[in-house]
Design a protein around this motif. Sequence first.
Motif, PDB file in Angstrom:
ATOM      1  N   ARG A  76       0.655   9.377  -2.331  1.00  0.00           N
ATOM      2  CA  ARG A  76      -0.224   8.410  -1.692  1.00  0.00           C
ATOM      3  C   ARG A  76      -0.872   8.951  -0.417  1.00  0.00           C
ATOM      4  O   ARG A  76      -1.698   8.280   0.199  1.00  0.00           O
TER       5      ARG A  76
ATOM      6  N   HIS B 201      -2.747   3.748  -0.341  1.00  0.00           N
ATOM      7  CA  HIS B 201      -3.044   5.084   0.175  1.00  0.00           C
ATOM      8  C   HIS B 201      -2.718   5.118   1.656  1.00  0.00           C
ATOM      9  O   HIS B 201      -2.873   4.110   2.366  1.00  0.00           O
ATOM     10  N   CYS B 202      -2.289   6.267   2.120  1.00  0.00           N
ATOM     11  CA  CYS B 202      -2.074   6.517   3.534  1.00  0.00           C
ATOM     12  C   CYS B 202      -2.991   7.674   3.928  1.00  0.00           C
ATOM     13  O   CYS B 202      -2.867   8.770   3.386  1.00  0.00           O
TER      14      CYS B 202
ATOM     15  N   PHE C 265      -3.765   2.762   6.575  1.00  0.00           N
ATOM     16  CA  PHE C 265      -3.271   2.410   5.246  1.00  0.00           C
ATOM     17  C   PHE C 265      -4.359   1.650   4.505  1.00  0.00           C
ATOM     18  O   PHE C 265      -5.062   0.817   5.096  1.00  0.00           O
TER      19      PHE C 265
ATOM     20  N   ARG D 291       7.987   8.196   5.316  1.00  0.00           N
ATOM     21  CA  ARG D 291       8.397   7.004   4.562  1.00  0.00           C
ATOM     22  C   ARG D 291       7.423   6.665   3.430  1.00  0.00           C
ATOM     23  O   ARG D 291       7.653   5.715   2.686  1.00  0.00           O
ATOM     24  N   VAL D 292       6.326   7.415   3.318  1.00  0.00           N
ATOM     25  CA  VAL D 292       5.317   7.134   2.301  1.00  0.00           C
ATOM     26  C   VAL D 292       5.450   8.143   1.163  1.00  0.00           C
ATOM     27  O   VAL D 292       5.635   9.344   1.395  1.00  0.00           O
ATOM     28  N   ASP D 293       5.341   7.679  -0.072  1.00  0.00           N
ATOM     29  CA  ASP D 293       5.389   8.569  -1.228  1.00  0.00           C
ATOM     30  C   ASP D 293       4.289   9.620  -1.116  1.00  0.00           C
ATOM     31  O   ASP D 293       3.139   9.305  -0.779  1.00  0.00           O
ATOM     32  N   SER D 294       4.626  10.863  -1.410  1.00  0.00           N
ATOM     33  CA  SER D 294       3.707  11.981  -1.172  1.00  0.00           C
ATOM     34  C   SER D 294       2.398  11.850  -1.946  1.00  0.00           C
ATOM     35  O   SER D 294       1.336  12.259  -1.455  1.00  0.00           O
TER      36      SER D 294
ATOM     37  N   GLY E 279       6.515  -2.640   1.780  1.00  0.00           N
ATOM     38  CA  GLY E 279       6.730  -1.444   0.976  1.00  0.00           C
ATOM     39  C   GLY E 279       5.569  -0.475   1.055  1.00  0.00           C
ATOM     40  O   GLY E 279       4.890  -0.366   2.079  1.00  0.00           O
ATOM     41  N   GLN E 280       5.311   0.203  -0.035  1.00  0.00           N
ATOM     42  CA  GLN E 280       4.341   1.295  -0.055  1.00  0.00           C
ATOM     43  C   GLN E 280       2.891   0.806  -0.047  1.00  0.00           C
ATOM     44  O   GLN E 280       2.564  -0.189  -0.695  1.00  0.00           O
ATOM     45  N   PRO E 281       2.013   1.506   0.699  1.00  0.00           N
ATOM     46  CA  PRO E 281       0.580   1.185   0.637  1.00  0.00           C
ATOM     47  C   PRO E 281      -0.031   1.796  -0.613  1.00  0.00           C
ATOM     48  O   PRO E 281       0.610   2.605  -1.312  1.00  0.00           O
TER      49      PRO E 281
ATOM     50  N   LEU F 190       5.204  -1.142   6.076  1.00  0.00           N
ATOM     51  CA  LEU F 190       6.270  -0.476   5.331  1.00  0.00           C
ATOM     52  C   LEU F 190       7.563  -1.288   5.374  1.00  0.00           C
ATOM     53  O   LEU F 190       8.287  -1.383   4.380  1.00  0.00           O
TER      54      LEU F 190
END
Length: 260
Positions: A75, A51-52, A98, A70-73, A47-49, A43
């Motif tokens: 994902r 999927h988490c 991730f 910190r991860v977009d919902s 940045g963003q994975p 992160l």
Amino acid sequence: MKHITSKDNAFFKHLKQLAHSSQQRRRAGNALLEGIHLADAYLGACGQPLHCVVSESALDNAGVQDVLARVDSERLVCLPEALFHGLSTVVNGIDLLFVVTVPTGRLPEHQSTDCVILDAVQDAGNVGSILRSAAAAGIPDVYCTAGTAFCWSAKVLRAGMGAQFLLNIVEHCTFEGLAPRLSGQILATTSHADQTIYQQDLTQPVAWVFGNEGAGVSEAWMSVVTHPVKIPQPGGMESLNVAASAAVCLFEAVRQRSRP
């Protein structure tokens, strides 16, 4: 957060293929990062994975909560503990992983900065340790020839501790494709060298070649090495582990460049 409860779910089947097939990961261009440390490092650096994925039992973990925040919902994926453990390769780890895209490394026309060349270094732990040392020493580029362990495999990722996210890594390099791009001094360690690593001027850019655990640096690469050097071993051991040798070399360069 999306919740998946069935092992027959299409996305879960896809995750399981990625988790248990290196061929599938290579085909998809994906890697799996397990645990809080790798997730946090990714992160911060990338940045963003894609999927988490987290287990229900890990949702109360404070470190996991910090990562999830910190991860977009869209994902986020939550699995029952039993399903998650069908994906994990870590014993007694934190149930967080991730799914990320493996970056495509760049091979420059002309290599004018420090770099590391891994010449068929097979052991995943050695490769990960060398990547970690390279990143810590400020080396920007790592080039891997055939026979070198996949830098984005689970074992190399664990040993690298996030170093992969800070490096330009190019895999499947050939001698013919890489050697002509190098300029300046090319160094490799060998017990047959007359000069020690401490006598060599390392204040200018260096292409470091580290070879196979058993066979050492190949004849092709030794043919272009401009400065063979040795690491003094007053204790009488025949040789050092390749990861240890790499750390000694890279940080001797750091030491020399740090002098007034």
